[in-house]
Design a protein around this motif. Structure first.
Motif, PDB file in Angstrom:
ATOM      1  N   GLN A 158     -15.586  13.067  30.432  1.00  0.00           N
ATOM      2  CA  GLN A 158     -14.329  13.456  31.052  1.00  0.00           C
ATOM      3  C   GLN A 158     -13.764  12.323  31.891  1.00  0.00           C
ATOM      4  O   GLN A 158     -14.515  11.577  32.501  1.00  0.00           O
ATOM      5  N   VAL A 159     -12.474  12.217  31.861  1.00  0.00           N
ATOM      6  CA  VAL A 159     -11.772  11.224  32.665  1.00  0.00           C
ATOM      7  C   VAL A 159     -10.728  11.946  33.495  1.00  0.00           C
ATOM      8  O   VAL A 159     -10.023  12.817  32.992  1.00  0.00           O
TER       9      VAL A 159
ATOM     10  N   SER B  52      -7.703   5.910  37.633  1.00  0.00           N
ATOM     11  CA  SER B  52      -8.612   6.468  36.641  1.00  0.00           C
ATOM     12  C   SER B  52     -10.030   6.569  37.198  1.00  0.00           C
ATOM     13  O   SER B  52     -10.488   5.698  37.928  1.00  0.00           O
ATOM     14  N   SER B  53     -10.738   7.634  36.781  1.00  0.00           N
ATOM     15  CA  SER B  53     -12.140   7.773  37.163  1.00  0.00           C
ATOM     16  C   SER B  53     -13.044   6.936  36.264  1.00  0.00           C
ATOM     17  O   SER B  53     -14.227   6.787  36.548  1.00  0.00           O
ATOM     18  N   ARG B  54     -12.508   6.388  35.184  1.00  0.00           N
ATOM     19  CA  ARG B  54     -13.261   5.542  34.264  1.00  0.00           C
ATOM     20  C   ARG B  54     -12.613   4.167  34.206  1.00  0.00           C
ATOM     21  O   ARG B  54     -11.403   4.042  34.324  1.00  0.00           O
ATOM     22  N   THR B  55     -13.434   3.185  33.988  1.00  0.00           N
ATOM     23  CA  THR B  55     -12.888   1.837  33.902  1.00  0.00           C
ATOM     24  C   THR B  55     -12.022   1.692  32.649  1.00  0.00           C
ATOM     25  O   THR B  55     -12.122   2.468  31.694  1.00  0.00           O
TER      26      THR B  55
ATOM     27  N   SER C 283     -12.984   0.155  28.069  1.00  0.00           N
ATOM     28  CA  SER C 283     -13.097   0.742  26.741  1.00  0.00           C
ATOM     29  C   SER C 283     -11.884   1.583  26.366  1.00  0.00           C
ATOM     30  O   SER C 283     -11.909   2.302  25.369  1.00  0.00           O
TER      31      SER C 283
ATOM     32  N   ARG D 231      -8.954   0.108  38.719  1.00  0.00           N
ATOM     33  CA  ARG D 231      -8.807   1.178  37.720  1.00  0.00           C
ATOM     34  C   ARG D 231      -7.485   1.913  37.921  1.00  0.00           C
ATOM     35  O   ARG D 231      -7.423   3.145  37.839  1.00  0.00           O
TER      36      ARG D 231
ATOM     37  N   TRP E   4      -9.302   7.320  25.576  1.00  0.00           N
ATOM     38  CA  TRP E   4     -10.662   6.849  25.344  1.00  0.00           C
ATOM     39  C   TRP E   4     -11.170   7.573  24.095  1.00  0.00           C
ATOM     40  O   TRP E   4     -10.568   7.395  23.019  1.00  0.00           O
TER      41      TRP E   4
ATOM     42  N   TYR F 105      -6.349  11.669  27.849  1.00  0.00           N
ATOM     43  CA  TYR F 105      -6.409  12.252  29.178  1.00  0.00           C
ATOM     44  C   TYR F 105      -5.075  12.014  29.868  1.00  0.00           C
ATOM     45  O   TYR F 105      -4.496  10.924  29.757  1.00  0.00           O
TER      46      TYR F 105
END
Length: 114
Positions: free
Chosen positions: A1-2, A24-27, A30, A76, A99, A103
């Protein structure tokens, strides 16, 4: 999840500027695609600006020369700098990242008074 968390937006007079942010909670390392969309009442959601894979930022005709998409990999965060705003730019703006799935941010209202 992002999770994508947006900030910025609000009310501005025509000709003014606003900057939207999307954390973003993800880098972004990717990510396959990132962009900003908007949806005005009674209209379909439209792509405003994007980072295609391996390509330069791309803009809708309505945004060219006025909007700038950018991102800070370390933070991010993706940004949308909007200048020379017009009443027709008023909409709810959404950031989106792709991703393994798409999202979306929660949306932020931009209102432009004439």
């Amino acid at each position: 999840q992002v999770q994508l968390v947006q900030s910025g937006g609000g009310l501005v007079q025509a000709g003014g500027s606003l900057r939207l942010s999307c954390v973003s909670s993800r880098t972004f390392g990717s990510v396959n695609f990132m962009g900003w969309y908007r949806q005005a009442p009674g209209k379909q959601r439209e792509l405003v600006a994007m980072f295609p894979i391996g390509g330069a930022p791309t803009y809708a005709d309505s945004a060219k020369g006025r909007f700038t998409i950018s991102r800070d990999m370390a933070k991010r965060t993706m940004y949308l700098q909007m200048n020379s705003l017009k009443p027709e730019d008023a909409a709810v703006y959404y950031c989106m990242g792709r991703w393994e799935s798409d999202y979306w941010g929660q949306g932020t209202q931009v209102t432009v008074s004439s």
